[in-house]
Design a protein around this motif. Structure first.
Motif, PDB file in Angstrom:
ATOM      1  N   GLN A 165      44.005  42.776  41.248  1.00  0.00           N
ATOM      2  CA  GLN A 165      43.145  43.399  40.246  1.00  0.00           C
ATOM      3  C   GLN A 165      42.650  42.449  39.156  1.00  0.00           C
ATOM      4  N   PRO A 166      43.480  41.572  38.598  1.00  0.00           N
ATOM      5  CA  PRO A 166      42.960  40.683  37.551  1.00  0.00           C
ATOM      6  C   PRO A 166      41.884  39.707  38.035  1.00  0.00           C
ATOM      7  N   TYR A 167      41.763  39.548  39.350  1.00  0.00           N
ATOM      8  CA  TYR A 167      40.822  38.580  39.913  1.00  0.00           C
ATOM      9  C   TYR A 167      39.607  39.256  40.544  1.00  0.00           C
ATOM     10  N   TYR A 168      39.446  40.550  40.289  1.00  0.00           N
ATOM     11  CA  TYR A 168      38.384  41.332  40.930  1.00  0.00           C
ATOM     12  C   TYR A 168      37.002  40.731  40.662  1.00  0.00           C
ATOM     13  N   VAL A 169      36.676  40.530  39.398  1.00  0.00           N
ATOM     14  CA  VAL A 169      35.356  39.990  39.042  1.00  0.00           C
ATOM     15  C   VAL A 169      35.224  38.547  39.494  1.00  0.00           C
ATOM     16  N   ASP A 170      36.296  37.774  39.341  1.00  0.00           N
ATOM     17  CA  ASP A 170      36.262  36.380  39.788  1.00  0.00           C
ATOM     18  C   ASP A 170      35.955  36.295  41.280  1.00  0.00           C
ATOM     19  N   PHE A 171      36.526  37.235  42.053  1.00  0.00           N
ATOM     20  CA  PHE A 171      36.261  37.234  43.492  1.00  0.00           C
ATOM     21  C   PHE A 171      34.801  37.565  43.778  1.00  0.00           C
ATOM     22  N   GLU A 172      34.246  38.542  43.072  1.00  0.00           N
ATOM     23  CA  GLU A 172      32.833  38.877  43.265  1.00  0.00           C
ATOM     24  C   GLU A 172      31.943  37.662  43.012  1.00  0.00           C
ATOM     25  N   VAL A 173      32.237  36.940  41.962  1.00  0.00           N
ATOM     26  CA  VAL A 173      31.446  35.752  41.620  1.00  0.00           C
ATOM     27  C   VAL A 173      31.631  34.668  42.686  1.00  0.00           C
ATOM     28  N   TYR A 174      32.877  34.447  43.076  1.00  0.00           N
ATOM     29  CA  TYR A 174      33.171  33.423  44.091  1.00  0.00           C
ATOM     30  C   TYR A 174      32.435  33.702  45.403  1.00  0.00           C
ATOM     31  N   LEU A 175      32.532  34.947  45.895  1.00  0.00           N
ATOM     32  CA  LEU A 175      31.961  35.245  47.213  1.00  0.00           C
ATOM     33  C   LEU A 175      30.441  35.252  47.177  1.00  0.00           C
ATOM     34  N   THR A 176      29.847  35.839  46.154  1.00  0.00           N
ATOM     35  CA  THR A 176      28.381  35.884  46.102  1.00  0.00           C
ATOM     36  C   THR A 176      27.798  34.494  45.870  1.00  0.00           C
ATOM     37  N   ASN A 177      28.454  33.674  45.081  1.00  0.00           N
ATOM     38  CA  ASN A 177      27.996  32.289  44.928  1.00  0.00           C
ATOM     39  C   ASN A 177      28.073  31.542  46.252  1.00  0.00           C
ATOM     40  N   GLY A 178      29.185  31.756  46.970  1.00  0.00           N
ATOM     41  CA  GLY A 178      29.356  31.085  48.258  1.00  0.00           C
ATOM     42  C   GLY A 178      28.327  31.513  49.287  1.00  0.00           C
ATOM     43  N   LEU A 179      27.903  32.776  49.210  1.00  0.00           N
ATOM     44  CA  LEU A 179      26.919  33.305  50.158  1.00  0.00           C
ATOM     45  C   LEU A 179      25.481  33.146  49.667  1.00  0.00           C
ATOM     46  N   VAL A 180      25.313  32.617  48.469  1.00  0.00           N
ATOM     47  CA  VAL A 180      24.005  32.470  47.825  1.00  0.00           C
ATOM     48  C   VAL A 180      23.333  33.845  47.718  1.00  0.00           C
ATOM     49  N   LEU A 181      24.053  34.780  47.111  1.00  0.00           N
ATOM     50  CA  LEU A 181      23.555  36.127  46.851  1.00  0.00           C
ATOM     51  C   LEU A 181      23.718  36.422  45.366  1.00  0.00           C
ATOM     52  N   SER A 182      23.031  37.431  44.897  1.00  0.00           N
ATOM     53  CA  SER A 182      23.267  37.884  43.524  1.00  0.00           C
ATOM     54  C   SER A 182      24.476  38.802  43.515  1.00  0.00           C
ATOM     55  N   ILE A 183      25.141  38.900  42.388  1.00  0.00           N
ATOM     56  CA  ILE A 183      26.401  39.645  42.327  1.00  0.00           C
ATOM     57  C   ILE A 183      26.184  41.130  42.574  1.00  0.00           C
ATOM     58  N   ASN A 184      24.961  41.639  42.294  1.00  0.00           N
ATOM     59  CA  ASN A 184      24.730  43.071  42.522  1.00  0.00           C
ATOM     60  C   ASN A 184      24.438  43.397  43.984  1.00  0.00           C
ATOM     61  N   GLN A 185      24.531  42.387  44.866  1.00  0.00           N
ATOM     62  CA  GLN A 185      24.386  42.646  46.306  1.00  0.00           C
ATOM     63  C   GLN A 185      25.716  42.937  46.980  1.00  0.00           C
ATOM     64  N   LEU A 186      26.822  42.751  46.260  1.00  0.00           N
ATOM     65  CA  LEU A 186      28.153  42.948  46.837  1.00  0.00           C
ATOM     66  C   LEU A 186      28.822  44.159  46.221  1.00  0.00           C
ATOM     67  N   HIS A 187      29.365  45.009  47.076  1.00  0.00           N
ATOM     68  CA  HIS A 187      30.254  46.059  46.603  1.00  0.00           C
ATOM     69  C   HIS A 187      31.558  45.990  47.386  1.00  0.00           C
ATOM     70  N   ILE A 188      32.680  45.947  46.653  1.00  0.00           N
ATOM     71  CA  ILE A 188      33.994  45.936  47.279  1.00  0.00           C
ATOM     72  C   ILE A 188      34.427  47.383  47.455  1.00  0.00           C
ATOM     73  N   ASP A 189      34.393  47.868  48.694  1.00  0.00           N
ATOM     74  CA  ASP A 189      34.719  49.274  48.950  1.00  0.00           C
ATOM     75  C   ASP A 189      36.201  49.557  48.773  1.00  0.00           C
ATOM     76  N   SER A 190      37.049  48.628  49.241  1.00  0.00           N
ATOM     77  CA  SER A 190      38.493  48.845  49.128  1.00  0.00           C
ATOM     78  C   SER A 190      39.221  47.513  49.232  1.00  0.00           C
ATOM     79  N   VAL A 191      40.406  47.484  48.623  1.00  0.00           N
ATOM     80  CA  VAL A 191      41.307  46.339  48.715  1.00  0.00           C
ATOM     81  C   VAL A 191      42.691  46.892  48.993  1.00  0.00           C
ATOM     82  N   VAL A 192      43.333  46.433  50.059  1.00  0.00           N
ATOM     83  CA  VAL A 192      44.666  46.899  50.420  1.00  0.00           C
ATOM     84  C   VAL A 192      45.579  45.692  50.565  1.00  0.00           C
ATOM     85  N   ARG A 193      46.705  45.742  49.862  1.00  0.00           N
ATOM     86  CA  ARG A 193      47.689  44.659  49.954  1.00  0.00           C
ATOM     87  C   ARG A 193      48.514  44.846  51.217  1.00  0.00           C
ATOM     88  N   GLU A 194      48.622  43.771  52.012  1.00  0.00           N
ATOM     89  CA  GLU A 194      49.375  43.808  53.259  1.00  0.00           C
ATOM     90  C   GLU A 194      50.518  42.802  53.207  1.00  0.00           C
TER      91      GLU A 194
END
Length: 536
Positions: free
Chosen positions: A447-476
């Motif tokens: 949870q503390p890294y939620y926004v950081d992950f959005e920024v990391y992944l969209t930057n890596g994919l060369v997308l804007s941050i509003n193109q990504l939605h995280i539907d769910s996160v499950v710890r395994e």
């Protein structure tokens, strides 16, 4: 007039003849066409994904999963560049004719039901960069020939039934960065020869049958970031003191490896963010020098540690979990560990000191609401029940972590979905879906890294941050974090196909840059939905 027509007819015939010669020259190498036929004949394809492998030419007719070089490499034929057969419900076996695809760079059979062994002929594909066979039912030993692939960047054979020892020929893999071989039945000792690999970054062999000792030579690996060997049996051996010299190490996980002896002083590793030495037979006292300020997780539970809880655990700004339960620690319960830790927002801290010999409290225990202290099974609870009773109840740390977001807009048309991340309220567009997993993250709580992950992944994919939605996160188990992601077009209602394929190639080609905190990822599924199944 007839002469002119004859003249133009000759010109057109000549051009057509040249065109036919050119078209013929642009067909796939016959030996590779034959190899693809053999590959298909060894596979069972109940959903018919490979039905078009009988139609026309592989490269010209866009056979499912077959991606070719854009031009001829030898001025004669087209060659297979990638074989992308992710999650197509294929079974059967891998054909030795794979070795005939000699110009291939990516071999991807991930998340199918393929059995049998890995053909030794894979070692003939000297151009191979990515060997992706994880999530199948492969058995047998690893071929020695894989060790002679000069361009191999990544070997992923995890979650299979591979047995036998790691071939010593793997010491030749000078370009390989990623060894992902966890969750198999690999046995024997880790070859010390692998310590000469100059580019090794991730070494994941957890959940195997490895024995012997931890090679002290691994401290020489100049670029190693993650060493994860949980649930193996290095019976009676100790953690090499030389491991404290791994200057770039970010994560060390040696849980349940039957290790004994003292804990080395890992404070010398400047960027260490995750340390798990739990469920071993380690003894002695806990080193008193302060670990890296990057540390999020310290798990020394279920060992034979004695002495007191040192003061060096206080003031670690990113600490999420300090787990020391089931040892023989004595002395005071520290009351200052949470000071100078960033506990704003959804950050939290778990301090598990259960089942030790702690007898008193250094100061009044008044932790913030997002700090959990567990003291059950210590003598201090018997003597101070009135003051600290809320910390003395038997508890377990919640394992499952999930996150979902409910949608509140009106329904969208067929194939369209509401984009919760869009800057236009209730904007509907046609997305596609990705199932994704963080394989060895540097934290215990996402949870503390939620926004950081959005920024990391969209930057890596060369997308804007509003193109990504995280539907769910499950710890395994691992811990690993499994995610359902939805990717939307940017301010328009539909992707063009080339953009979908570009994004898919970023995932399947492992072109998203590595992250120190998020670690390596797994692509579990890429559902193109409306845009069509598979690569065409």
């Amino acid at each position: 007039m007839s002469a002119k027509l004859l003249f133009y007819g000759i010109i057109l015939s000549t051009l057509y003849f040249k065109y036919m010669l050119y078209a013929e020259a642009q067909t796939t190498d016959p030996s590779e066409v034959s190899a693809l036929g053999a590959i298909k004949s060894n596979l069972i394809d109940p959903l018919g994904h490979l039905d078009n492998w009988n139609d026309g030419d592989p490269c010209i007719s866009n056979w499912t999963g077959v991606i070719c070089h854009n031009s001829t490499l030898d001025n004669e034929y087209l060659h297979v560049l990638e074989l992308q057969l992710l999650r197509m419900n294929l079974s059967g076996t891998l054909s030795p004719e794979l070795g005939a695809l000699s110009r291939m760079e990516i071999l991807d059979f991930m998340w199918n039901n393929i059995s049998g062994s890995i053909p030794t002929e894979v070692g003939n594909i000297t151009s191979l960069r990515l060997l992706l066979l994880n999530g199948n039912k492969l058995s047998g030993s690893l071929p020695e020939t894989i060790g002679y692939l000069p361009n191999l960047d990544r070997i992923q054979i995890d979650q299979n039934f591979i047995s036998g020892e790691i071939p010593r020929s793997f010491a030749n893999l000078n370009k390989t960065k990623h060894f992902h071989m966890n969750n198999n039945s690999i046995s024997g000792q880790i070859p010390a020869e692998l310590a000469i690999l100059p580019n090794l970054v991730h070494f994941l062999l957890d959940n195997n049958n490895l024995t012997g000792h931890l090679p002290p030579e691994f401290s020489r690996l100049p670029n190693l970031l993650i060493l994860q060997l949980d649930n193996n049996n290095f019976n009676g051996t100790s953690i090499p003191a030389s491991y404290t010299n791994m200057s770039k190490l970010l994560k060390l996980s040696l849980r349940n490896c039957s290790l004994q002896g003292p804990i080395p002083d890992f404070s010398t590793i400047p960027g260490l963010g995750y340390l798990d030495l739990s469920w071993n037979k380690l003894n002695g006292t806990i080193p008193t020098n302060r670990l890296s300020g990057n540390i999020t997780t310290i798990d020394l539970s279920h060992n034979h540690l004695s002495g007191s809880i040192p003061l060096n655990f206080s003031g670690l700004p990113n600490l999420q979990r300090l787990l020391l339960e089931n040892n023989s620690l004595s002395g005071s319960v520290p009351s200052t560990i949470w000071r100078n830790i960033n506990l704003t927002g959804n950050r939290s801290l778990i301090l598990d000191f259960q089942f030790n010999n702690l007898t008193n409290i250094s100061d009044t225990l008044r932790p913030p609401a997002n700090v959990t202290i567990l003291l059950h099974g210590n003598p201090v609870c018997n003597e101070n029940q009135l003051q600290i009773g809320q910390f003395c109840q038997l508890q377990s740390i919640p394992f499952n972590e999930s996150s979902t977001v409910a949608l509140s807009c009106n329904s969208c048309p067929e194939n369209y979905e509401y984009n919760p991340s869009a800057d236009i309220p209730c904007f509907c567009a046609i997305p596609f879906h990705v199932e994704y997993r963080l394989k060895s993250p540097g934290f215990s709580n996402f949870q503390p890294y939620y926004v950081d992950f959005e920024v990391y992944l969209t930057n890596g994919l060369v997308l804007s941050i509003n193109q990504l939605h995280i539907d769910s996160v499950v710890r395994e188990e691992g811990p690993r974090f499994r995610m359902q992601l939805t990717l939307f077009p940017d301010r328009i209602t539909i992707f063009n196909t080339s953009e979908v394929l570009r994004i898919r190639s970023m995932f399947t080609g492992w072109l998203i840059p590595d992250s120190d905190i998020f670690g390596p990822y797994e692509l579990l599924n890429f559902n193109m939905g409306y845009y069509g199944y598979g690569i065409s």
